[in-house]
Design a protein around this motif. Sequence first.
Motif, PDB file in Angstrom:
ATOM      1  N   VAL A   5       6.930  -1.466   1.234  1.00 12.22           N
ATOM      2  CA  VAL A   5       6.765  -2.681   2.203  1.00 12.22           C
ATOM      3  C   VAL A   5       7.630  -2.466   3.068  1.00 12.22           C
ATOM      4  O   VAL A   5       9.094  -2.427   3.095  1.00 12.22           O
ATOM      5  N   LEU A   6       7.251  -2.693   4.540  1.00 10.23           N
ATOM      6  CA  LEU A   6       7.919  -2.633   5.696  1.00 10.23           C
ATOM      7  C   LEU A   6       8.259  -3.946   6.277  1.00 10.23           C
ATOM      8  O   LEU A   6       7.128  -4.707   6.519  1.00 10.23           O
ATOM      9  N   ALA A   7       9.450  -4.264   6.381  1.00  8.31           N
ATOM     10  CA  ALA A   7       9.683  -5.485   7.202  1.00  8.31           C
ATOM     11  C   ALA A   7       9.244  -5.322   8.714  1.00  8.31           C
ATOM     12  O   ALA A   7      10.110  -4.747   9.358  1.00  8.31           O
ATOM     13  N   TYR A  16       7.495   2.754  15.114  1.00 15.05           N
ATOM     14  CA  TYR A  16       7.721   3.996  14.678  1.00 15.05           C
ATOM     15  C   TYR A  16       7.913   4.108  13.306  1.00 15.05           C
ATOM     16  O   TYR A  16       7.115   5.115  12.607  1.00 15.05           O
ATOM     17  N   CYS A  17       8.399   3.111  12.442  1.00 16.98           N
ATOM     18  CA  CYS A  17       8.406   3.180  10.922  1.00 16.98           C
ATOM     19  C   CYS A  17       7.082   3.378  10.285  1.00 16.98           C
ATOM     20  O   CYS A  17       7.006   3.949   9.332  1.00 16.98           O
ATOM     21  N   GLU A  28       1.924   4.821   1.287  1.00 17.63           N
ATOM     22  CA  GLU A  28       0.893   3.872   1.762  1.00 17.63           C
ATOM     23  C   GLU A  28       1.735   2.650   2.240  1.00 17.63           C
ATOM     24  O   GLU A  28       2.482   2.023   1.399  1.00 17.63           O
ATOM     25  N   VAL A  29       1.374   2.431   3.489  1.00 21.35           N
ATOM     26  CA  VAL A  29       2.425   1.243   4.203  1.00 21.35           C
ATOM     27  C   VAL A  29       1.811  -0.129   4.172  1.00 21.35           C
ATOM     28  O   VAL A  29       0.744  -0.398   4.710  1.00 21.35           O
ATOM     29  N   TYR A  30       2.557  -0.923   3.753  1.00 17.22           N
ATOM     30  CA  TYR A  30       2.143  -2.436   3.638  1.00 17.22           C
ATOM     31  C   TYR A  30       3.081  -3.152   4.631  1.00 17.22           C
ATOM     32  O   TYR A  30       4.333  -3.048   4.270  1.00 17.22           O
ATOM     33  N   THR A  31       2.609  -3.700   5.760  1.00 14.63           N
ATOM     34  CA  THR A  31       3.627  -4.287   6.870  1.00 14.63           C
ATOM     35  C   THR A  31       3.707  -5.723   6.230  1.00 14.63           C
ATOM     36  O   THR A  31       2.555  -6.360   6.113  1.00 14.63           O
ATOM     37  N   TYR A  52      -2.359  -3.077  11.922  1.00  9.16           N
ATOM     38  CA  TYR A  52      -3.626  -2.164  11.502  1.00  9.16           C
ATOM     39  C   TYR A  52      -3.960  -0.938  12.327  1.00  9.16           C
ATOM     40  O   TYR A  52      -4.431   0.098  11.821  1.00  9.16           O
ATOM     41  N   ALA A  53      -3.761  -1.053  13.760  1.00 11.28           N
ATOM     42  CA  ALA A  53      -3.937   0.135  14.498  1.00 11.28           C
ATOM     43  C   ALA A  53      -3.060   1.269  14.333  1.00 11.28           C
ATOM     44  O   ALA A  53      -3.471   2.547  14.663  1.00 11.28           O
ATOM     45  N   LEU A  54      -1.862   1.021  13.742  1.00 11.69           N
ATOM     46  CA  LEU A  54      -0.959   2.001  13.578  1.00 11.69           C
ATOM     47  C   LEU A  54      -1.339   2.430  12.301  1.00 11.69           C
ATOM     48  O   LEU A  54      -0.570   3.580  11.863  1.00 11.69           O
ATOM     49  N   GLY A  55      -2.018   2.161  11.501  1.00  7.52           N
ATOM     50  CA  GLY A  55      -2.617   2.673  10.021  1.00  7.52           C
ATOM     51  C   GLY A  55      -1.974   2.156   8.864  1.00  7.52           C
ATOM     52  O   GLY A  55      -1.696   2.456   7.676  1.00  7.52           O
ATOM     53  N   ALA A  56      -1.510   0.794   8.936  1.00 10.28           N
ATOM     54  CA  ALA A  56      -0.926   0.012   7.819  1.00 10.28           C
ATOM     55  C   ALA A  56      -2.004  -0.173   6.892  1.00 10.28           C
ATOM     56  O   ALA A  56      -3.140  -0.351   7.281  1.00 10.28           O
ATOM     57  N   ARG A  57      -1.753  -0.051   5.645  1.00 11.22           N
ATOM     58  CA  ARG A  57      -2.717  -0.314   4.681  1.00 11.22           C
ATOM     59  C   ARG A  57      -3.094  -1.838   4.498  1.00 11.22           C
ATOM     60  O   ARG A  57      -4.378  -2.025   4.354  1.00 11.22           O
ATOM     61  N   ARG A  58      -2.165  -2.545   4.689  1.00 14.77           N
ATOM     62  CA  ARG A  58      -2.351  -4.119   4.626  1.00 14.77           C
ATOM     63  C   ARG A  58      -1.380  -4.756   5.361  1.00 14.77           C
ATOM     64  O   ARG A  58      -0.136  -4.225   5.248  1.00 14.77           O
ATOM     65  N   HIS A  59      -1.619  -5.931   6.107  1.00 13.99           N
ATOM     66  CA  HIS A  59      -0.565  -6.559   6.783  1.00 13.99           C
ATOM     67  C   HIS A  59      -0.788  -7.897   6.207  1.00 13.99           C
ATOM     68  O   HIS A  59      -1.721  -8.482   6.229  1.00 13.99           O
TER      69      HIS A  59
END
Length: 397
Positions: A5-7, A16-17, A28-31, A52-59
């Motif tokens: 989970v990315l803040a 970038y992250c 698997e990145v959850y923003t 989502y455009a960057l490829g986050a699995r879920r925001h």
Amino acid sequence: MKKVVLAYSGGLDTSYCVKYLSEEMGFEVYTALANTGGFTPGELAAIEEKAYALGARRHVTLDVTAEYYDKCIKYMIFGNVLRNKTYPISVSSERTFQALAIVRYAKEIGADALAHGSTGAGNDQVRFDLCFSVFAPGMEIITPTRDLKLSREEEIAYLRSKGVERDWSKMAYSINKGLWGTSVGGCETLSSHLYLPEEAYPSAAWKAGEETLTLSFERGELCAVNGERYTSKIEAIRQVEALAGGWAIGRDTHVGDTIVGIKGRVGFEAAAPLIIIKAHELLEKHTLTKWQAYWKEQLANWYGMFLHEAMYGEPVMRNIESFLQDSQRYVSGTVQVRMRPYSFELLGIESEHDLMNASFARYGEETSAWTAEDVKGFTRILSMPLRIYNAVNKEEI
């Protein structure tokens, strides 16, 4: 795949992250954006689209504005908290509640790791790290921007190599907006002598003349603005900001010690926080006793320092909050404020708990509470320690 989970804020560092965590580390990145009252619906939608455009699995957007008020802003008002007698601890107090929301969400989805985009130069890295490590001790903390010591140019080059094209030009001023004020950083705040120009501030001074504002408090909490009652304290604060913002009130520069030990300087504008705090403080001058006011000031100073330095989780903070809450029992009434361009003036208060209303004594006037002989005897006893000291030591002043 492991979940992280990315803040996420939508800026360069967290963008970038997203790419680095997914494509270089295999997560698997959850923003998650924790909103403390500083974003419009349109801004939140744009940030989600970027994630989502960057490829986050879920925001997700985690709205913690109510929690931020109930567990923090309320006590900062009770304590009249201004860091170094200047700064209403706007952004720094938000970070803890943002980090806590991120932790809760990470636990909810069974994440393996937490991440943030803070660099190694400021306070926020400590605030996020401390909260993550205390409240999610089993999760790995990943900080690519800090650990790789990346420059803006290196981050932009990496994103472009991944096909991410945006206008990454650095804004002249860094703006962080929340319910309790807006911080403003720029090249001027990196110096000790330069000051922020008019265009650096998000609010413009478009009103002229004067305007009177009436704030009503019940047990220390703002409950009405110009006679209109608000069931939501958050909406009451926003109404004060809406009325005062056009006067460009609440601008200043905060200079203080950072958590990491260096001096820092940041500009801010906080019309509602400064007016509310100063109005509340005036009401307390009329309704608290001398020793209530004295001890509340000491504890509130510590409360503000601990908030700023990421120590919200320290149990003594709950003890101080209990004291602050109890001190507000009779802090009820209305305060009149006069607003002008760039400034405001406190005019006076009305309260049934006003201690100036005591019928048996009025400062500088006649009193029925004591006689002239009472005062002579009182003064003689009060002076006794000084008379003994001077009789023994025979000092001249």
